[in-house]
Motif scaffolding. Sequence first.
Motif, mmCIF file in Angstrom:
data_model
loop_
_atom_site.group_PDB
_atom_site.id
_atom_site.type_symbol
_atom_site.label_atom_id
_atom_site.label_comp_id
_atom_site.label_asym_id
_atom_site.label_seq_id
_atom_site.Cartn_x
_atom_site.Cartn_y
_atom_site.Cartn_z
ATOM 1 N N GLU A 179 -13.695 -10.590 -2.316
ATOM 2 C CA GLU A 179 -13.723 -12.012 -1.363
ATOM 3 C C GLU A 179 -15.312 -12.538 -1.555
ATOM 4 O O GLU A 179 -15.908 -12.563 -0.497
ATOM 5 C CB GLU A 179 -13.458 -11.823 -0.098
ATOM 6 C CG GLU A 179 -12.064 -12.034 0.250
ATOM 7 C CD GLU A 179 -11.857 -12.109 1.687
ATOM 8 O OE1 GLU A 179 -11.394 -13.217 2.385
ATOM 9 O OE2 GLU A 179 -12.066 -10.908 2.452
ATOM 10 N N ASN A 182 -16.803 -14.928 1.150
ATOM 11 C CA ASN A 182 -16.524 -14.730 2.586
ATOM 12 C C ASN A 182 -18.027 -14.360 3.024
ATOM 13 O O ASN A 182 -18.747 -13.549 2.615
ATOM 14 C CB ASN A 182 -15.728 -13.463 2.822
ATOM 15 C CG ASN A 182 -15.602 -13.027 4.034
ATOM 16 O OD1 ASN A 182 -16.367 -13.356 4.873
ATOM 17 N ND2 ASN A 182 -14.460 -12.375 4.280
ATOM 18 N N GLN A 212 -12.938 -9.699 9.887
ATOM 19 C CA GLN A 212 -13.775 -10.404 9.247
ATOM 20 C C GLN A 212 -14.274 -9.940 7.733
ATOM 21 O O GLN A 212 -14.279 -10.897 6.975
ATOM 22 C CB GLN A 212 -15.044 -11.232 10.117
ATOM 23 C CG GLN A 212 -14.665 -11.727 11.198
ATOM 24 C CD GLN A 212 -16.052 -12.123 12.032
ATOM 25 O OE1 GLN A 212 -16.834 -12.790 11.616
ATOM 26 N NE2 GLN A 212 -16.120 -11.428 13.370
ATOM 27 N N ARG A 218 -7.257 -7.579 5.618
ATOM 28 C CA ARG A 218 -7.035 -9.022 5.487
ATOM 29 C C ARG A 218 -6.317 -9.343 4.253
ATOM 30 O O ARG A 218 -6.178 -10.739 3.663
ATOM 31 C CB ARG A 218 -8.478 -9.574 5.080
ATOM 32 C CG ARG A 218 -9.412 -9.514 6.341
ATOM 33 C CD ARG A 218 -10.943 -9.968 5.956
ATOM 34 N NE ARG A 218 -10.774 -11.090 5.240
ATOM 35 C CZ ARG A 218 -10.979 -12.404 5.886
ATOM 36 N NH1 ARG A 218 -10.893 -12.290 7.319
ATOM 37 N NH2 ARG A 218 -11.111 -13.310 5.150
#
Length: 266
Positions: A179, A182, A212, A218
């Motif tokens: 990611e 992010n 997060q 996620r």
Amino acid sequence: MRIHAIPVLSDNYVWLIEGDQGHCAVVDPGEAAPVLAEIEQRNLSLSAIMLTHHHADHCQGVAGLKARYPVPVYGPSLEAKTWVTNPLADLETFDLPHIGRFQAWHTPGHTLGHISLISDGAAFVGDTLFSAGCGRLFEGSPEQMLASLDRLSSLPDATMIYCGHEYTADSLRFAHYAEPNNESIVERIREVKEARAAGLPSVPTSMSMEKQINPFLRIREPSLRAAILKHAGSESLSDADAFWTLRCWKDEFDDLPLLPRHAQNH
């Protein structure tokens, strides 16, 4: 409760839970000598030992501790060895006087009988959940591990997560690779680098933070799911297949041998 990290072996943590009137308990003693030294340095007396799973790096200090303190040993009922005096089933609750109340949650995946111990805003999760990562699936299936992580993620966001290893920096390398946009991961990398440079542990972490930055919590986020599908060369995957793809992807990233995929019902 006041909770202290005791580094043992190469990268394990034993969690020392300090209660009132000099009482304490420890979680996952992978080694006895450093734990005994910490207990004595703090002028405490050991009241109980708690185990999340049967791997030696989490329990091989039990004998040494019991030689000095003949205390009860709480552990998963599905993995109860001869030294577990108090086997715990899912949702079983027990009280440690002057320390606190704990509830066992069955969180299989890393091992089949793995439990997490939940108490008053704290979750001792062994090798199920790491900061920015999760345990390898040595015994359980992707379905089991995903269900365990989903269960843990139902805890309040303020819950502090006490895991079994100092794996955060390595886990963040892969999280950022999977990611790259992010920003929370980028900030967490900076925080962990500073903490480790100062000789401090990177854990505990909060459940809010993990939601997060942790790719294994996620997998249903659209941007990460798209990256998983691209890596798999697939147009769609079930949640369990997406989780397994991600877990194998991290193993490949870390140059670890790939583990076999286990069936859901073992």
